[in-house]
Design a protein around this motif. Structure first.
Motif, PDB file in Angstrom:
ATOM      1  N   GLU A  29       0.750  -1.072  -0.506  1.00 45.08           N
ATOM      2  CA  GLU A  29       0.254   0.251   0.293  1.00 45.08           C
ATOM      3  C   GLU A  29       0.913   1.356  -0.001  1.00 45.08           C
ATOM      4  O   GLU A  29       0.320   2.599  -1.109  1.00 45.08           O
ATOM      5  N   ALA A  30       2.154   1.889   0.887  1.00 39.34           N
ATOM      6  CA  ALA A  30       2.471   2.085   1.046  1.00 39.34           C
ATOM      7  C   ALA A  30       3.752   2.400  -0.218  1.00 39.34           C
ATOM      8  O   ALA A  30       4.091   3.936  -0.609  1.00 39.34           O
ATOM      9  N   GLN A  31       3.905   1.030  -0.822  1.00 39.47           N
ATOM     10  CA  GLN A  31       4.898   1.189  -2.231  1.00 39.47           C
ATOM     11  C   GLN A  31       3.578   2.340  -3.658  1.00 39.47           C
ATOM     12  O   GLN A  31       4.238   2.969  -4.305  1.00 39.47           O
ATOM     13  N   ARG A  32       2.613   1.742  -3.450  1.00 38.97           N
ATOM     14  CA  ARG A  32       1.974   2.596  -4.557  1.00 38.97           C
ATOM     15  C   ARG A  32       1.149   3.696  -4.120  1.00 38.97           C
ATOM     16  O   ARG A  32       1.608   4.383  -5.414  1.00 38.97           O
ATOM     17  N   SER A  33       1.634   3.537  -2.818  1.00 44.36           N
ATOM     18  CA  SER A  33       0.900   5.586  -2.474  1.00 44.36           C
ATOM     19  C   SER A  33       2.200   6.325  -3.131  1.00 44.36           C
ATOM     20  O   SER A  33       1.861   7.763  -3.570  1.00 44.36           O
ATOM     21  N   TYR A  34       2.938   6.173  -2.779  1.00 48.71           N
ATOM     22  CA  TYR A  34       4.497   6.428  -2.855  1.00 48.71           C
ATOM     23  C   TYR A  34       4.301   6.384  -4.554  1.00 48.71           C
ATOM     24  O   TYR A  34       4.959   7.996  -5.370  1.00 48.71           O
ATOM     25  N   GLU A  35       4.091   5.281  -4.912  1.00 49.60           N
ATOM     26  CA  GLU A  35       4.224   6.131  -7.376  1.00 49.60           C
ATOM     27  C   GLU A  35       2.973   6.521  -7.726  1.00 49.60           C
ATOM     28  O   GLU A  35       3.662   7.694  -8.225  1.00 49.60           O
ATOM     29  N   ALA A  36       2.072   6.990  -6.604  1.00 52.46           N
ATOM     30  CA  ALA A  36       0.762   7.777  -7.070  1.00 52.46           C
ATOM     31  C   ALA A  36       1.295   8.942  -7.651  1.00 52.46           C
ATOM     32  O   ALA A  36       1.387   9.914  -7.669  1.00 52.46           O
ATOM     33  N   ASN A  37       2.053   9.352  -5.904  1.00 55.63           N
ATOM     34  CA  ASN A  37       2.333  11.041  -5.577  1.00 55.63           C
ATOM     35  C   ASN A  37       3.662  10.469  -6.205  1.00 55.63           C
ATOM     36  O   ASN A  37       3.404  12.048  -6.863  1.00 55.63           O
ATOM     37  N   LEU A  38       4.380   9.822  -6.122  1.00 55.76           N
ATOM     38  CA  LEU A  38       5.644  10.531  -7.250  1.00 55.76           C
ATOM     39  C   LEU A  38       4.470  11.004  -8.853  1.00 55.76           C
ATOM     40  O   LEU A  38       4.854  11.483  -9.584  1.00 55.76           O
TER      41      LEU A  38
END
Length: 128
Positions: free
Chosen positions: A100-109
């Protein structure tokens, strides 16, 4: 502050918060077999900074769930009944949190990058 700057600041703050979350998830995973270790969680907080809302990682909190009792009479930490306290880290929860953190990080990036591209395109249009 322009809308582009607001968007970049919001994305950057979310990137930092998710990076902090990933650090603690990886620490939990690496200590899953450490006796007496309690899982760490990081809540997110919205704060106002320079007139805009940004997100940041809050204070690290320890999971208060009971530690697992492990039966191993040969373990140096075992009590008279042969049990010792393990950790309360559940690897399935940690893997899900990491994803979940990885996907959120990618979306914000991606949002950060798109804002930067829009800003560059606007500058090119204004130069013409």
């Amino acid at each position: 502050m322009s809308d582009f700057s607001h968007s970049l600041a919001a994305s950057a703050s979310a990137l930092r918060a998710q990076a902090a979350r990933l650090r603690h998830v990886s620490e939990n995973i690496s200590n899953a077999d450490t006796p007496g270790y309690r899982r760490k969680t990081v809540p997110f907080e919205t704060i106002e900074k320079d007139g805009q809302n940004v997100v940041q990682a809050g204070r690290v909190m320890l999971d208060r769930r009971d530690l697992t009792r492990i039966f191993d009479p040969g373990h140096p930490m075992a009590d008279a009944s042969g049990h010792y306290l393990g950790s309360n880290v559940d690897l399935m929860i940690e893997i899900a949190d990491a994803r979940e953190a990885q996907r959120s990080y990618e979306a914000n990036l991606k949002m950060f990058d798109q804002t930067r591209q829009m800003s560059s395109s606007l500058m090119e249009l204004l130069r013409k």
